[in-house]
Write a protein that holds these residues in place. Structure first.
Motif, mmCIF file in Angstrom:
data_model
loop_
_atom_site.group_PDB
_atom_site.id
_atom_site.type_symbol
_atom_site.label_atom_id
_atom_site.label_comp_id
_atom_site.label_asym_id
_atom_site.label_seq_id
_atom_site.Cartn_x
_atom_site.Cartn_y
_atom_site.Cartn_z
ATOM 1 N N THR A 64 -101.995 -31.590 -7.514
ATOM 2 C CA THR A 64 -102.323 -30.986 -6.219
ATOM 3 C C THR A 64 -103.093 -29.688 -6.419
ATOM 4 O O THR A 64 -104.103 -29.428 -5.757
ATOM 5 N N SER A 68 -106.876 -29.779 -5.184
ATOM 6 C CA SER A 68 -107.038 -29.151 -3.867
ATOM 7 C C SER A 68 -106.865 -27.637 -3.861
ATOM 8 O O SER A 68 -107.044 -27.008 -2.816
ATOM 9 N N ARG A 70 -105.398 -23.768 -3.837
ATOM 10 C CA ARG A 70 -104.351 -23.078 -3.066
ATOM 11 C C ARG A 70 -104.153 -23.683 -1.691
ATOM 12 O O ARG A 70 -103.031 -23.788 -1.199
ATOM 13 N N GLN A 71 -105.259 -24.079 -1.058
ATOM 14 C CA GLN A 71 -105.137 -24.693 0.264
ATOM 15 C C GLN A 71 -104.338 -25.992 0.177
ATOM 16 O O GLN A 71 -103.507 -26.280 1.042
ATOM 17 N N LEU A 73 -102.036 -26.686 -2.020
ATOM 18 C CA LEU A 73 -100.636 -26.343 -2.247
ATOM 19 C C LEU A 73 -99.963 -25.873 -0.963
ATOM 20 O O LEU A 73 -98.784 -26.158 -0.729
ATOM 21 N N ARG A 74 -100.710 -25.161 -0.118
ATOM 22 C CA ARG A 74 -100.143 -24.743 1.169
ATOM 23 C C ARG A 74 -99.858 -25.964 2.047
ATOM 24 O O ARG A 74 -98.813 -26.031 2.709
ATOM 25 N N GLU A 75 -100.782 -26.917 2.070
ATOM 26 C CA GLU A 75 -100.561 -28.138 2.841
ATOM 27 C C GLU A 75 -99.396 -28.943 2.273
ATOM 28 O O GLU A 75 -98.613 -29.542 3.010
ATOM 29 N N TYR A 76 -99.303 -28.947 0.954
ATOM 30 C CA TYR A 76 -98.201 -29.630 0.265
ATOM 31 C C TYR A 76 -96.860 -29.036 0.707
ATOM 32 O O TYR A 76 -95.921 -29.767 1.049
ATOM 33 N N ALA A 77 -96.765 -27.722 0.680
ATOM 34 C CA ALA A 77 -95.532 -27.056 1.089
ATOM 35 C C ALA A 77 -95.224 -27.325 2.562
ATOM 36 O O ALA A 77 -94.056 -27.485 2.947
ATOM 37 N N LYS A 78 -96.256 -27.410 3.386
ATOM 38 C CA LYS A 78 -96.061 -27.710 4.806
ATOM 39 C C LYS A 78 -95.466 -29.095 4.989
ATOM 40 O O LYS A 78 -94.555 -29.293 5.805
ATOM 41 N N ARG A 81 -91.812 -29.117 4.142
ATOM 42 C CA ARG A 81 -90.951 -28.488 5.159
ATOM 43 C C ARG A 81 -90.986 -29.216 6.495
ATOM 44 O O ARG A 81 -90.323 -28.781 7.447
#
Length: 276
Positions: A64, A68, A70-71, A73-78, A81
């Motif tokens: 990831t 992709s 940092r963006q 990884l942010r989507e991944y974390a979203k 959650r």
């Protein structure tokens, strides 16, 4: 090397997930025979279980980040959650595996008592005699192993591989591809730990059934649920439900009886795929 990984993200993920897991497992079992003697398999089971989880989780997060940034990884974390989904998807994720498995076992038990669910038969299957001392401990272990497998594996399978494959393949194709690689990923651990289970069945036949009878159809169902929810959390719960259900309800069978059980469970899951 990084450019090659980015150019072939799905292939790179599968190679990393399998390579990392198998490498970690080999580090633990290399000094012993494969398949392992039952006592050795029981002793090393917790370590092999943890080693297996290294591959999908690290490969999913690493790919990831590489693909992709940092963006991504942010989507991944979203997605991890994402819990605000319709209640019916929680029901599907948590109940599909135990319901289909219990219906399968109930049908098979009309022909043989060998198919009595483990938790009802007082068996702890591969978890060993220590777990047999307490039904409550057995259930807790089953749930814990399921949650661990669901969380760490789906960080890669649903976290990265499914959305990557969906850019090129249909839902059904994605589910089948995922299911085949999911089964292959289990190969070393199942071969190592199944000495007592082969019975008179040729090892290649036993392995083919154990790895590919029910994992592909269940993964097709998992991909469908993800398509509706885009929730990595729901994927984790659905995976955990399968693993825990098979520990808690899977009968302590071997040989041809085990092959029959796996094939029947797989057939039942394919029926669900067709009917839903």
């Amino acid at each position: 090397m990084i450019d090659l990984l980015r150019k072939h993200p799905a292939t790179s993920y599968f190679a990393l997930a399998i390579g990392l897991s198998w490498g970690a497992v080999f580090a633990i079992i290399a000094s012993g025979p494969i398949p392992a003697p039952p006592a050795e398999a029981q002793r090393l089971f917790p370590f092999v279980y943890l080693a297996m989880l290294v591959g999908p989780s690290i490969a999913g997060i690493l790919m990831t980040a590489l693909v992709s940034g940092r963006q991504g990884l942010r989507e991944y974390a979203k997605r991890l959650r994402c819990w605000r989904v319709a209640p019916r998807w929680y029901a599907v994720a948590l109940l599909t595996a135990p319901c289909v498995l219990l219906v399968t076992l109930s049908s098979l038990s009309l022909f043989s008592r060998d198919f009595t669910p483990a938790v009802l038969a007082g068996s702890t299957s591969a978890l060993g005699p220590a777990a047999a001392s307490s039904l409550g401990r057995f259930i807790l272990l089953g749930l814990s192993v399921g949650l661990g497998a669901g969380f760490f594996e789906e960080l890669g399978w649903t976290g990265f591989a499914v959305p990557t494959l969906r850019t090129r393949y249909s839902l059904l194709q994605t589910g089948i591809i995922m299911g085949l690689f999911w089964g292959l990923w289990h190969f070393l651990a199942i071969l190592w730990g199944s000495a007592n289970a082969f019975g008179t069945v040729p090892i290649p036949v036993f392995m083919l059934v154990a790895l590919f009878a029910f994992l592909p159809p269940y993964r097709v169902l998992m991909v469908r649920v993800y398509e509706h929810t885009h929730s990595l959390l729901i994927g984790i719960l659905m995976h955990a439900s399968l693993t825990s259900s098979m520990i808690l309800f899977g009968p302590p069978v071997a040989g041809g009886v085990a092959v029959t059980y796996d094939l029947a469970f797989g057939a039942a899951l394919w029926l669900v795929v067709v009917l839903t």
